[in-house]
Design a protein around this motif. Structure first.
Motif, short mmCIF file in Angstrom:
data_model
loop_
_atom_site.label_atom_id
_atom_site.label_comp_id
_atom_site.label_asym_id
_atom_site.label_seq_id
_atom_site.Cartn_x
_atom_site.Cartn_y
_atom_site.Cartn_z
N SER A 296 0.86 -1.18 0.00
CA SER A 296 0.00 0.00 0.00
C SER A 296 0.90 1.24 0.00
CB SER A 296 -0.93 0.01 1.22
OG SER A 296 -0.20 0.01 2.43
N PHE A 297 0.52 2.22 -0.81
CA PHE A 297 1.24 3.49 -0.90
C PHE A 297 0.30 4.55 -0.33
CE2 PHE A 297 2.71 0.65 -4.17
CZ PHE A 297 4.09 0.80 -4.17
N ILE A 298 0.63 5.07 0.86
CA ILE A 298 -0.23 6.01 1.56
C ILE A 298 0.51 7.34 1.68
CG2 ILE A 298 -1.61 6.43 3.62
CD1 ILE A 298 -1.44 3.38 4.17
N GLU A 299 0.06 8.32 0.91
CA GLU A 299 0.75 9.62 0.86
C GLU A 299 2.24 9.44 0.57
OE1 GLU A 299 -0.40 12.81 1.01
OE2 GLU A 299 -2.46 12.05 0.97
N GLY A 300 2.56 8.48 -0.30
CA GLY A 300 3.94 8.25 -0.69
C GLY A 300 4.70 7.28 0.17
N GLN A 301 4.19 6.94 1.37
CA GLN A 301 4.84 5.95 2.22
C GLN A 301 4.49 4.55 1.75
OE1 GLN A 301 3.50 7.71 6.27
NE2 GLN A 301 5.39 6.61 6.71
N GLU A 302 5.48 3.65 1.73
CA GLU A 302 5.26 2.29 1.30
C GLU A 302 5.09 1.37 2.50
OE1 GLU A 302 7.99 0.70 -1.52
OE2 GLU A 302 8.16 2.58 -2.65
N PHE A 303 4.03 0.54 2.44
CA PHE A 303 3.76 -0.42 3.50
C PHE A 303 3.51 -1.79 2.87
CE2 PHE A 303 2.41 3.70 5.15
CZ PHE A 303 2.98 3.72 6.42
N PRO A 304 4.56 -2.61 2.72
CA PRO A 304 4.35 -3.97 2.21
C PRO A 304 3.49 -4.76 3.19
CG PRO A 304 6.67 -3.35 2.17
CD PRO A 304 5.97 -2.33 3.00
N PHE A 305 2.58 -5.57 2.66
CA PHE A 305 1.70 -6.35 3.54
C PHE A 305 1.57 -7.77 3.02
CE2 PHE A 305 -1.13 -4.25 0.45
CZ PHE A 305 -1.82 -5.33 -0.06
N ALA A 306 1.29 -8.69 3.95
CA ALA A 306 1.06 -10.09 3.64
C ALA A 306 -0.19 -10.55 4.40
CB ALA A 306 2.28 -10.92 4.03
N GLN A 307 -0.48 -11.83 4.33
CA GLN A 307 -1.71 -12.35 4.91
C GLN A 307 -1.85 -11.99 6.38
OE1 GLN A 307 -2.73 -16.78 5.54
NE2 GLN A 307 -3.61 -16.32 3.54
N ASN A 308 -3.02 -11.47 6.74
CA ASN A 308 -3.43 -11.09 8.10
C ASN A 308 -2.80 -9.79 8.59
OD1 ASN A 308 -5.10 -13.29 8.26
ND2 ASN A 308 -3.77 -14.49 9.60
N ASP A 309 -1.91 -9.16 7.81
CA ASP A 309 -1.38 -7.86 8.21
C ASP A 309 -2.50 -6.82 8.17
OD1 ASP A 309 1.11 -8.97 8.52
OD2 ASP A 309 1.99 -8.07 6.73
N ILE A 310 -2.36 -5.79 9.00
CA ILE A 310 -3.38 -4.76 9.15
C ILE A 310 -2.74 -3.40 8.91
CG2 ILE A 310 -5.00 -3.69 10.79
CD1 ILE A 310 -4.91 -6.47 12.29
N PHE A 311 -3.40 -2.54 8.13
CA PHE A 311 -2.87 -1.18 7.96
C PHE A 311 -4.01 -0.17 7.97
CE2 PHE A 311 -3.29 -2.91 3.64
CZ PHE A 311 -3.88 -1.88 2.90
#
Length: 349
Positions: A296-311
């Motif tokens: 996920s790219f949120i206001e330019g910040q990158e947050f890699p996610f996998a199963q069951n991760d929460i953002f």
């Protein structure tokens, strides 16, 4: 120098003296705070953030050795937003926590005016009981505890079970309308067989004397993941929405409105390799990856996610999602209450 002959410094001192004079009378000048009270765009205190499920699960299991479900009443690790530490909030308006129940445990029955949702993430063998009816908790199931309904949880299986709790606690706190009470018994007496509510309210039929009203909490308190997943997979043969992939919202079949008056819930499928176009909306949204992985790219910040991760995507933050493989995302937000008040806004960029 101002037209009345006073310097800027003198004018400031005179104003400051005036503010100090009215302060003991619990008065304050609006012109000093107007910009903060009525901003040009939303200014959430919540920050974009991701919780790694594998790490959080380890901490939750450790908590299982420290305190029992009965002693804690609810053995939960609260997902606190880094911009709202100490406030038990994942966003400015919503609460989230991960709850653990071990084999042969019972989380005692109680009720409260706050509405709650459960999203089962791992393990089998647990149940939730709502007003005298139990439902087996299976991974991906979306389960609701409407406001002021008795509910308890138990685990009759041989595996630890973990689920995400989402509540409208901050909204109820803002209105100062919170009530809570325990039930006479630790576990509710079963009054109806499992599936009774689904038969009455979730099969495109309703009791003959039932009149559903907009804004009321749903009588259908479990939405099985297998059914929801089948729906988004079925529409995946149609053209893709550039901003959402394939996205559906959960509804109360009796009214067509959100199952919870203050919280909306959604299920979204993104094909492998898709990157959604930039999007923002005023409802702060909590996402859970049920299948696949991506970023996920949120206001330019990158947050890699996998199963069951929460953002968390705070209000009016620009979001893009890239799916490394076919990905299914569950999400919930405060959209229904915003729409009810005429506040909700989106921008498809």
């Amino acid at each position: 120098m101002s037209p009345d002959g006073k310097t800027a410094s003198q004018g400031h001192n005179i104003r400051q003296a005036f503010y100090e004079k009215i302060d003991p009378h619990n008065l304050t000048p609006l012109w000093e705070v107007l910009g903060a009270l009525v901003p040009e765009t939303p200014t959430p205190r919540a920050q974009a953030y991701k919780w790694d499920f594998a790490q959080t699960r380890d901490y939750l299991m450790e908590a299982g050795d420290l305190i029992s479900a009965e002693e804690a009443e609810r053995r939960v690790l609260v997902l606190e937003n880094p911009g709202l530490r100490g406030q038990s909030r994942i966003s400015d308006s919503l609460y989230a926590g991960l709850q653990l129940i071990l084999p042969n445990e019972v989380a005692p029955a109680h009720r409260h005016t706050q509405s709650a949702l459960r999203l089962v993430l791992s393990g089998e063998g647990a149940y939730t009981a709502v007003d005298g009816e139990r439902t087996t908790m299976r991974r991906g199931d979306f389960i609701i505890t409407p406001a002021w309904t008795y509910h308890d949880h138990g685990n009759e299986g041989d595996q630890p079970v973990i689920w995400l709790d989402g509540l409208d606690i901050p909204i109820v706190e803002l209105l100062n309308a919170g009530f809570r009470e325990g039930a006479p018994e630790k576990s509710q007496i079963v009054q109806r067989p499992e599936g009774d509510a689904r038969a009455r309210y979730g099969s495109n039929m309703l009791p003959v004397d039932f009149e559903g009203e907009q804004g009321m909490a749903t009588k259908l308190f479990v939405y099985p993941y297998v059914d929801a997943l089948r729906s988004v997979e079925k529409i995946a043969s149609s053209p893709t929405d550039d901003h959402f992939g394939y996205k559906l919202r959960y509804i109360d079949p009796a009214t067509g409105s959100s199952p919870i008056p203050t919280i909306g819930a959604f299920l979204q499928l993104l094909p492998r390799g898709m990157r959604t176009r930039a999007y923002r909306c005023t409802d702060s949204t909590i996402y859970v990856c049920l299948e696949g992985r991506g970023t996920s790219f949120i206001e330019g910040q990158e947050f890699p996610f996998a199963q069951n991760d929460i953002f968390i995507v705070p209000s009016w933050h620009q979001l893009e999602i890239a799916a490394a493989e076919e990905t299914v995302l569950y999400s919930y937000s405060d959209r229904p209450v915003q729409k009810m008040l005429g506040l909700w806004r989106e921008a498809r960029l």
